[in-house]
Write a protein that holds these residues in place. Structure first.
Motif, short mmCIF file in Angstrom:
data_model
loop_
_atom_site.label_atom_id
_atom_site.label_comp_id
_atom_site.label_asym_id
_atom_site.label_seq_id
_atom_site.Cartn_x
_atom_site.Cartn_y
_atom_site.Cartn_z
N ALA A 60 -3.49 19.39 44.18
CA ALA A 60 -3.77 19.32 45.60
C ALA A 60 -2.84 20.28 46.33
N ASP A 61 -3.32 20.85 47.42
CA ASP A 61 -2.50 21.82 48.16
C ASP A 61 -1.17 21.22 48.59
N SER A 62 -1.18 19.93 48.89
CA SER A 62 0.02 19.28 49.42
C SER A 62 1.15 19.19 48.40
N VAL A 63 0.85 19.37 47.12
CA VAL A 63 1.89 19.22 46.09
C VAL A 63 2.12 20.50 45.29
N LYS A 64 1.34 21.52 45.53
CA LYS A 64 1.50 22.78 44.79
C LYS A 64 2.90 23.33 44.95
N GLY A 65 3.47 23.75 43.83
CA GLY A 65 4.82 24.29 43.86
C GLY A 65 5.90 23.25 43.78
N ARG A 66 5.55 21.97 43.93
CA ARG A 66 6.55 20.90 43.87
C ARG A 66 6.32 19.97 42.69
N PHE A 67 5.06 19.72 42.36
CA PHE A 67 4.71 18.80 41.27
C PHE A 67 4.19 19.59 40.07
N THR A 68 4.46 19.05 38.89
CA THR A 68 3.97 19.67 37.65
C THR A 68 3.42 18.59 36.74
N ILE A 69 2.20 18.78 36.29
CA ILE A 69 1.60 17.86 35.34
C ILE A 69 1.68 18.47 33.94
N SER A 70 1.90 17.61 32.96
CA SER A 70 1.91 18.05 31.58
C SER A 70 1.45 16.90 30.69
N ARG A 71 1.16 17.20 29.46
CA ARG A 71 0.72 16.15 28.54
C ARG A 71 1.25 16.43 27.14
N ASP A 72 1.45 15.36 26.41
CA ASP A 72 1.85 15.43 25.02
C ASP A 72 0.83 14.60 24.24
N ASN A 73 -0.13 15.26 23.66
CA ASN A 73 -1.20 14.54 22.98
C ASN A 73 -0.70 13.80 21.73
N ALA A 74 0.37 14.28 21.15
CA ALA A 74 0.94 13.58 19.99
C ALA A 74 1.53 12.24 20.38
N LYS A 75 1.95 12.12 21.64
CA LYS A 75 2.55 10.88 22.13
C LYS A 75 1.59 10.11 23.03
N ASN A 76 0.37 10.59 23.18
CA ASN A 76 -0.61 9.92 24.06
C ASN A 76 -0.06 9.69 25.46
N VAL A 78 0.86 11.46 29.44
CA VAL A 78 0.80 12.50 30.45
C VAL A 78 1.94 12.27 31.42
N TYR A 79 2.50 13.36 31.92
CA TYR A 79 3.68 13.29 32.78
C TYR A 79 3.39 13.92 34.13
N LEU A 80 4.13 13.47 35.13
CA LEU A 80 4.09 14.09 36.44
C LEU A 80 5.52 14.28 36.91
N GLN A 81 5.97 15.52 36.88
CA GLN A 81 7.29 15.85 37.40
C GLN A 81 7.16 16.16 38.88
N MET A 82 7.90 15.41 39.69
CA MET A 82 7.81 15.56 41.14
C MET A 82 9.17 16.00 41.67
N ASN A 83 9.21 17.19 42.24
CA ASN A 83 10.44 17.74 42.81
C ASN A 83 10.29 17.91 44.30
N SER A 84 11.40 18.09 44.98
CA SER A 84 11.39 18.31 46.43
C SER A 84 10.53 17.27 47.14
N LEU A 85 10.75 16.04 46.80
CA LEU A 85 9.93 14.97 47.34
C LEU A 85 10.12 14.83 48.85
N LYS A 86 9.03 14.44 49.49
CA LYS A 86 9.01 14.27 50.94
C LYS A 86 8.60 12.83 51.26
N PRO A 87 8.97 12.34 52.43
CA PRO A 87 8.54 10.98 52.81
C PRO A 87 7.02 10.80 52.73
N GLU A 88 6.27 11.84 53.01
CA GLU A 88 4.81 11.72 52.96
C GLU A 88 4.27 11.62 51.54
N ASP A 89 5.11 11.77 50.54
CA ASP A 89 4.70 11.55 49.16
C ASP A 89 4.75 10.06 48.79
N THR A 90 5.26 9.24 49.68
CA THR A 90 5.33 7.81 49.43
C THR A 90 3.93 7.23 49.23
#
Length: 125
Positions: A60-76, A78-90
């Motif tokens: 989503a445009d609101s999270v581009k550059g701040r959030f990163t999604i990744s997955r590890d299929n061997a571990k079943n 998926v991750y969401l790394q959230m940086n530079s969090l803002k109150p509106e991310d609540t």
């Protein structure tokens, strides 16, 4: 497939959190995985998604550059790394799985077949 999200919590603005979503079943690698969120009084909205092999990601445009999604299929997982969090991310963050891997842009709620229970993320100002 059953999904269990974790990693939410309370963080100050500018901080980071890493969400995880563990999936049961041996077919995890064949699903498109996504994260959605729902703030109080608002509809559930798309945050990010990742293709079944992890080669394509969508944000989503609101999270581009701040959030990163990744997955590890061997571990079943998926991750969401959230940086530079803002109150509106609540919001409550949900992970979801879609069986149809041919979806061009998997950004809609209705495209997902399985949902986890969600994890609360609160960002204080």
């Amino acid at each position: 497939v059953q999904l269990q999200a974790s990693g939410g919590g309370l963080v100050q603005a500018g901080g980071s959190l890493r969400l995880s979503c563990a999936a049961s079943g041996r077919t995890f690698s064949s699903y498109v995985m996504g994260w959605f969120r729902q703030a109080p009084g608002k509809e559930r909205e798309f945050v990010t998604a990742i293709s079944w092999r992890g080669r394509s990601t969508y944000y989503a445009d609101s999270v581009k550059g701040r959030f990163t999604i990744s997955r590890d299929n061997a571990k079943n997982t998926v991750y969401l790394q959230m940086n530079s969090l803002k109150p509106e991310d609540t919001a409550v963050y949900y992970c979801a799985a879609a069986r149809d891997i041919t979806i061009a842009t998997p950004t809609k709620n209705k495209e997902y077949d399985y949902w986890g229970h969600g994890t609360q993320v609160t960002v204080s100002s």
